[in-house]
Design an enzyme around this catalytic site. Sequence first.
Site: not given
Length: 194
Positions: A133-134, A137
């Site tokens: 998820h990170e 980003h």
Amino acid sequence: MPGRMMRRRTSQQQQEAEPTPPPQPPAEPDTPPPPADASREEKRCHRLRAASLGRNVRVQFMLERIRLLGCDTGPAREFVQCTAASRAGALGDKMVGGFVAHDPSAGGTYAPRVIMVAEHNPDRSVFDRALVHELVHAYDQCRAKIDWKEASHHACAEIRASSLSGECDLSQEINRGRWGLAGHHGACVRRRAA
């Protein structure tokens, strides 16, 4: 048997017939030990990080894609950091991890990083999904130079990360007790990105 000729295998045919050994997992990256004053959770986080960086295909894919865009993250073990909730600042009280687009302590240099909060990563599957998820980003920041204070930019980044990280897979929704055969992915993404 008389009259019947037995054909011998050539060495090449014999080698082809022998089973090939299973592929070996890639070597785990050289990760520094946790700090001397690290808690039990921080030490576990460092082990989870080493396992994810060394073996998780999604994590390796995302790191490679970020590099292919031309963004230098430095060594992965420094780009992905484990920290205790008490040391994570505003992130620490509830979040599993976070992406820091610019670290003010780095001065004027661009120094993005991913922070994983040790106490909120109970096992490898949670750690892996949060890390991916990170990394989504980080990819978006590298590709589009997101203004994280702009609500529409932040919302789009959260939608992409929730959708691509695996946190809205059907198996995850079933574990949460929320599932349906139609539209579960979109509903999960809307719920988690909000």
